[in-house]
Design a protein around this motif. Structure first.
Motif, PDB file in Angstrom:
ATOM      1  N   ALA A   1       0.812  -1.217   0.000  1.00  0.00           N
ATOM      2  CA  ALA A   1       0.000   0.000   0.000  1.00  0.00           C
ATOM      3  C   ALA A   1       0.844   1.266   0.000  1.00  0.00           C
ATOM      4  O   ALA A   1       0.395   2.315  -0.486  1.00  0.00           O
ATOM      5  N   ALA A   2       2.061   1.173   0.519  1.00  0.00           N
ATOM      6  CA  ALA A   2       2.926   2.358   0.583  1.00  0.00           C
ATOM      7  C   ALA A   2       3.229   2.922  -0.800  1.00  0.00           C
ATOM      8  O   ALA A   2       3.545   4.119  -0.938  1.00  0.00           O
ATOM      9  N   HIS A   3       3.138   2.086  -1.834  1.00  0.00           N
ATOM     10  CA  HIS A   3       3.474   2.532  -3.184  1.00  0.00           C
ATOM     11  C   HIS A   3       2.337   2.284  -4.178  1.00  0.00           C
ATOM     12  O   HIS A   3       2.544   2.405  -5.385  1.00  0.00           O
ATOM     13  N   ALA A   4       1.148   1.949  -3.683  1.00  0.00           N
ATOM     14  CA  ALA A   4       0.043   1.600  -4.573  1.00  0.00           C
ATOM     15  C   ALA A   4      -0.963   2.738  -4.695  1.00  0.00           C
ATOM     16  O   ALA A   4      -1.103   3.571  -3.795  1.00  0.00           O
ATOM     17  N   ASP A   5      -1.664   2.763  -5.807  1.00  0.00           N
ATOM     18  CA  ASP A   5      -2.713   3.745  -6.035  1.00  0.00           C
ATOM     19  C   ASP A   5      -4.097   3.176  -5.746  1.00  0.00           C
ATOM     20  O   ASP A   5      -5.079   3.914  -5.737  1.00  0.00           O
ATOM     21  N   LYS A   6      -4.150   1.864  -5.521  1.00  0.00           N
ATOM     22  CA  LYS A   6      -5.426   1.194  -5.267  1.00  0.00           C
ATOM     23  C   LYS A   6      -5.374   0.494  -3.917  1.00  0.00           C
ATOM     24  O   LYS A   6      -4.293   0.226  -3.388  1.00  0.00           O
ATOM     25  N   PRO A   7      -6.515   0.139  -3.354  1.00  0.00           N
ATOM     26  CA  PRO A   7      -6.515  -0.538  -2.057  1.00  0.00           C
ATOM     27  C   PRO A   7      -5.919  -1.946  -2.133  1.00  0.00           C
ATOM     28  O   PRO A   7      -6.076  -2.643  -3.136  1.00  0.00           O
ATOM     29  N   VAL A   8      -5.263  -2.338  -1.066  1.00  0.00           N
ATOM     30  CA  VAL A   8      -4.903  -3.742  -0.866  1.00  0.00           C
ATOM     31  C   VAL A   8      -6.055  -4.364  -0.088  1.00  0.00           C
ATOM     32  O   VAL A   8      -6.463  -3.856   0.964  1.00  0.00           O
ATOM     33  N   VAL A   9      -6.599  -5.459  -0.602  1.00  0.00           N
ATOM     34  CA  VAL A   9      -7.767  -6.085   0.022  1.00  0.00           C
ATOM     35  C   VAL A   9      -7.339  -7.353   0.747  1.00  0.00           C
ATOM     36  O   VAL A   9      -6.654  -8.211   0.188  1.00  0.00           O
ATOM     37  N   LEU A  10      -7.737  -7.451   2.023  1.00  0.00           N
ATOM     38  CA  LEU A  10      -7.477  -8.632   2.835  1.00  0.00           C
ATOM     39  C   LEU A  10      -8.792  -9.385   3.020  1.00  0.00           C
ATOM     40  O   LEU A  10      -9.780  -8.808   3.469  1.00  0.00           O
ATOM     41  N   ALA A  11      -8.799 -10.660   2.679  1.00  0.00           N
ATOM     42  CA  ALA A  11      -9.995 -11.480   2.838  1.00  0.00           C
ATOM     43  C   ALA A  11      -9.927 -12.218   4.166  1.00  0.00           C
ATOM     44  O   ALA A  11      -9.098 -13.110   4.347  1.00  0.00           O
ATOM     45  N   ASP A  12     -10.795 -11.823   5.106  1.00  0.00           N
ATOM     46  CA  ASP A  12     -10.897 -12.516   6.401  1.00  0.00           C
ATOM     47  C   ASP A  12     -11.744 -13.770   6.165  1.00  0.00           C
ATOM     48  O   ASP A  12     -12.876 -13.901   6.637  1.00  0.00           O
ATOM     49  N   ALA A  13     -11.147 -14.714   5.437  1.00  0.00           N
ATOM     50  CA  ALA A  13     -11.901 -15.784   4.786  1.00  0.00           C
ATOM     51  C   ALA A  13     -12.533 -16.774   5.745  1.00  0.00           C
ATOM     52  O   ALA A  13     -13.577 -17.355   5.442  1.00  0.00           O
TER      53      ALA A  13
END
Length: 507
Positions: free
Chosen positions: A298-310
């Motif tokens: 995320a520090a270098h991304a323009d989009k969200p990082v998505v975490l799946a609490d699967a």
């Protein structure tokens, strides 16, 4: 014009989950409509991405006369109570028996229902309905991709049409395919010959995603085989692993104008699946590993990082209230992250009583008794409150009039937490916008869902990381205390085989 009875009764049963499905759970509306019987049924389901809506649309356009039974569903959980099963199936059988001059029956089922007193919920209800309508009336059923297809289901239905996507963006489309199958059977053009196979290994839930990998290839093969000469239908079910009974697991069924055509399609698809066994292997991260990797990306991304609490997915039987991933977000100081939805009606009530901008002391989540989990006790700030009424806008929940009960957006140490009073997996961006959060503008999104969230969130995501925090929707089947599977079934791809009733497994 044909006279067709139409109904549905859906539940995905996780026999290891903490809570059972009661009649009241089926009666109440949540992400989908509540139990609707007779008049008003077709209006209640119209325009929603579910099988019955697609069937009704297609069959009505073809000029058929549709007679409503009832339709209901409950959030996945442990077993359906005997009371709920007998009341709902009894209502449907009673109404069906009162319908005269029927040409066909369509049912919108799930395929992985286990009741307190019946292992094979769908097989048993199909047996009862077949007794009502007789051996000749065509019965066509649409099923979830996670159906545990049983011999009884194949025997008592003339055709099973199964979703081909996970996330299930084709539920209504499957209903339309079912309408075409039933119309062909009524007209005498359908394939009456059947072939059924069960795979020798279980497919982990997250490995069945059809956006990529082996599942994408398998369903491409399904479409091709369904177009072969003499073949009238082909379906593949990834199965629902957290169901401890002999017919749990992946399977396939094919239909044809001849037994040879059905057998040939089934055998080709069976080989295609078995050859890809190793590709269904599981890839997951612990909560801390996932949050650290998400912060790095995320520090270098323009989009969200998505975490799946699967593993706490209410779409698989979880209560959506475990705190493992939330604790990792806090311990790793993931300021700005958003997690949801945590199911906690008492916390939502307290937030509403306190009001927006107030501080409120809560014992949040962790109320399901999941090993390794506990409530998070802290003072939270109430950022936003809502009434939980919204309409799904994404491909999975499209058009669904959701009723989540009282909702709230809380904040603790820079992490925002969406809470709700109804157990619904966070698989639609509208559920966050309802609380003033624009998903695409976030750095990290942690969602209580296994795969369905991908339909609406993957297009806006930098990447998706699958997390194994405490929860009852176990991804690694080796951790489930199976007792009743069929001997020889490998409980993971290339993994140990179940040996018998003593529960032992060989490596």
């Amino acid at each position: 014009m044909a006279r067709i009875a139409v109904g549905g009764f859906q539940h995905e049963t996780n026999t290891f989950a903490p809570s059972k499905a009661t009649y009241d759970d089926f009666a109440a509306a949540s992400a989908w409509p509540g139990l609707t019987r007779g008049e008003g049924l077709f209006e209640a389901v119209a325009g929603i991405n579910i099988g019955i809506a697609g069937f009704v649309e297609a069959a009505t356009a073809a000029g058929h006369d549709l007679l409503p039974l009832s339709w209901s569903q409950a959030t996945p959980s442990a077993q359906v109570t005997e009371d709920a099963f007998e009341r709902i199936v009894g209502q449907m059988a009673e109404d069906l028996a009162g319908m005269e001059d029927l040409d066909g029956l369509y049912l919108d089922l799930h395929g992985a229902m286990v009741a307190d007193h019946v292992d094979d919920g769908e097989g048993e209800m199909l047996r009862r309905f077949r007794d009502v309508v007789g051996p000749e009336l065509p019965i066509v059923v649409s099923l979830d991709l996670h159906a545990n297809v049983t011999p009884a289901m194949v025997a008592f239905a003339d055709c099973l049409e199964i979703y081909r996507t996970y996330p299930h963006v084709d539920m209504a489309a499957t209903g339309k395919r079912a309408a075409a199958q039933l119309e062909a059977l009524i007209a005498g053009r359908g394939g009456r010959f059947k072939a059924y196979r069960q795979l020798p290994f279980m497919i982990p839930l997250s490995s069945g995603c059809t956006y990529e990998g082996p599942a994408k290839e398998i369903y491409r093969e399904v479409k091709l085989l369904a177009q072969e000469p003499g073949v009238t239908g082909v379906s593949f079910a990834c199965g629902f692993c957290p169901a401890d009974f002999p017919d749990a697991g992946a399977s396939l069924v094919a239909y044809g104008q001849t037994q040879g055509a059905a057998d040939g399609a089934a055998e080709s698809l069976y080989r295609a699946a078995v050859e890809r066994e190793s590709a269904f292997a599981l890839e997951v991260l612990s909560p801390v590993e996932a949050v650290r990797e998400a912060k790095r990306i995320a520090a270098h991304a323009d989009k969200p990082v998505v975490l799946a609490d699967a593993q706490d997915n209410p779409g698989g039987g979880g209560n959506a209230d475990t705190t493992g991933l939330l604790r990792a977000l806090l311990s790793e100081r993931a300021e700005g992250a958003v997690i949801g939805n945590i199911f906690d009606p008492k916390a939502a009530e307290a937030a509403h009583a306190a009001g927006e901008g107030a501080a409120v002391s809560l014992s949040l989540g962790g109320h399901s008794g999941i090993p390794g989990d506990a409530p998070l006790e802290a003072e939270f700030r109430v950022l936003r409150i809502g009434d939980g009424r919204l309409t799904g806008t994404g491909p999975f929940y499209k058009g669904a009039p959701m009723q989540l009960g009282r909702t709230a957006l809380l904040e603790l140490n820079g992490v925002r937490i969406a809470i709700a009073s109804s157990k619904v997996q966070l698989a639609d961006q509208a559920m966050l916008r309802h609380l003033g959060v624009e998903p695409a503008a976030q750095k990290i999104l942690a969602l209580k869902s296994t795969v369905h969230f991908r339909a609406d969130f993957q297009p806006i995501a930098e990447t998706v990381l699958v997390v194994v925090a405490p929860g009852p929707v176990i991804l690694d089947n080796r951790e489930l205390p199976f007792r009743r599977l069929r001997p020889g079934l490998r409980i993971m791809p290339l993994g140990p085989a179940f040996e018998g009733a003593d529960g032992r497994a060989a490596s």
